[in-house]
Design a protein around this motif. Structure first.
Motif: not given
Length: 223
Positions: A170-193
């Protein structure tokens, strides 16, 4: 974040009342700026840092408002009978992306800052939330549910060019980097957010928060 990185806008519940606060890093002061009945959740600053968006249930079901810090003017810009939350301001301040269930399920919409020209952006999927504009304003990242899981997507403001970037967990809460090249987000793919980063084209996913720490809701600073 304000566009110069000097202020942080957030919601907090204190004394059984939700309010919206501004933390001024230059003065290291916290200030309560919106304290109305119901639940108020912070959105984004407009360019310049004098005005911001919020979602508030002060008039009944949650709607989108703008608030001017200097004049203390609270202006309601949506009044649909549906639930409207998660306002995100475009880089030039001309438009606000938000989530509404006015069509029957949560979808991404946009409206101008005066409350006119409402447009629906997403049509695919039954649960789309958490919009975030790219620095150029040409793309909106959001979290959308597919096959029972939340994934990160991008779409153009006119609704074209939909692209799914994640596929695991599950992946949520996306946020772009200032240069627009990356997106940071929340994920529970490893069991813990935890906090993950991915290129805006969907490549090179990796975790950036420690695996033994639960973390969520990242927002990239403007610099």
């Amino acid at each position: 974040w304000s566009d110069d990185g000097s202020m942080l806008l957030y919601s907090a519940e204190k004394n059984r009342q939700w309010g919206i606060y501004v933390l001024d890093f230059k003065k290291m002061e916290e200030r309560l700026v919106v304290n109305v009945k119901g639940t108020s959740m912070a959105g984004d600053f407009f360019p310049g840092g004098e005005e911001f968006t919020l979602s508030s249930s002060s008039e009944g079901t949650p709607d989108i408002f703008t608030y001017n810090i200097k004049s203390a003017n609270l202006n309601r810009i949506t009044s649909d009978r549906g639930i409207e939350v998660s306002p995100a301001v475009s880089p030039d301040g001309s438009a606000i992306a938000f989530v509404s269930d006015r069509g029957g399920s949560p979808q991404i919409y946009s409206v101008d800052r005066m409350g006119y020209n409402t447009k629906r952006i997403t049509y695919e999927g039954t649960y789309n939330t958490s919009p975030n504009w790219s620095p150029k304003g040409d793309v909106i990242a959001f979290s959308g549910r597919r096959e029972g899981k939340n994934q990160i997507f991008t779409v153009r403001p006119d609704g074209t060019g939909l692209m799914m970037l994640t596929q695991t967990g599950n992946n949520e809460d996306p946020s772009f980097s200032p240069d627009g090249r990356f997106i940071v987000f929340t994920s529970d793919r490893d069991g813990k957010k935890g906090i993950y980063i991915i290129r805006a084209d969907g490549e090179a996913e990796r975790r950036v928060s420690p695996k033994d720490v639960e973390a969520s809701s990242p927002r990239w600073s403007p610099r």
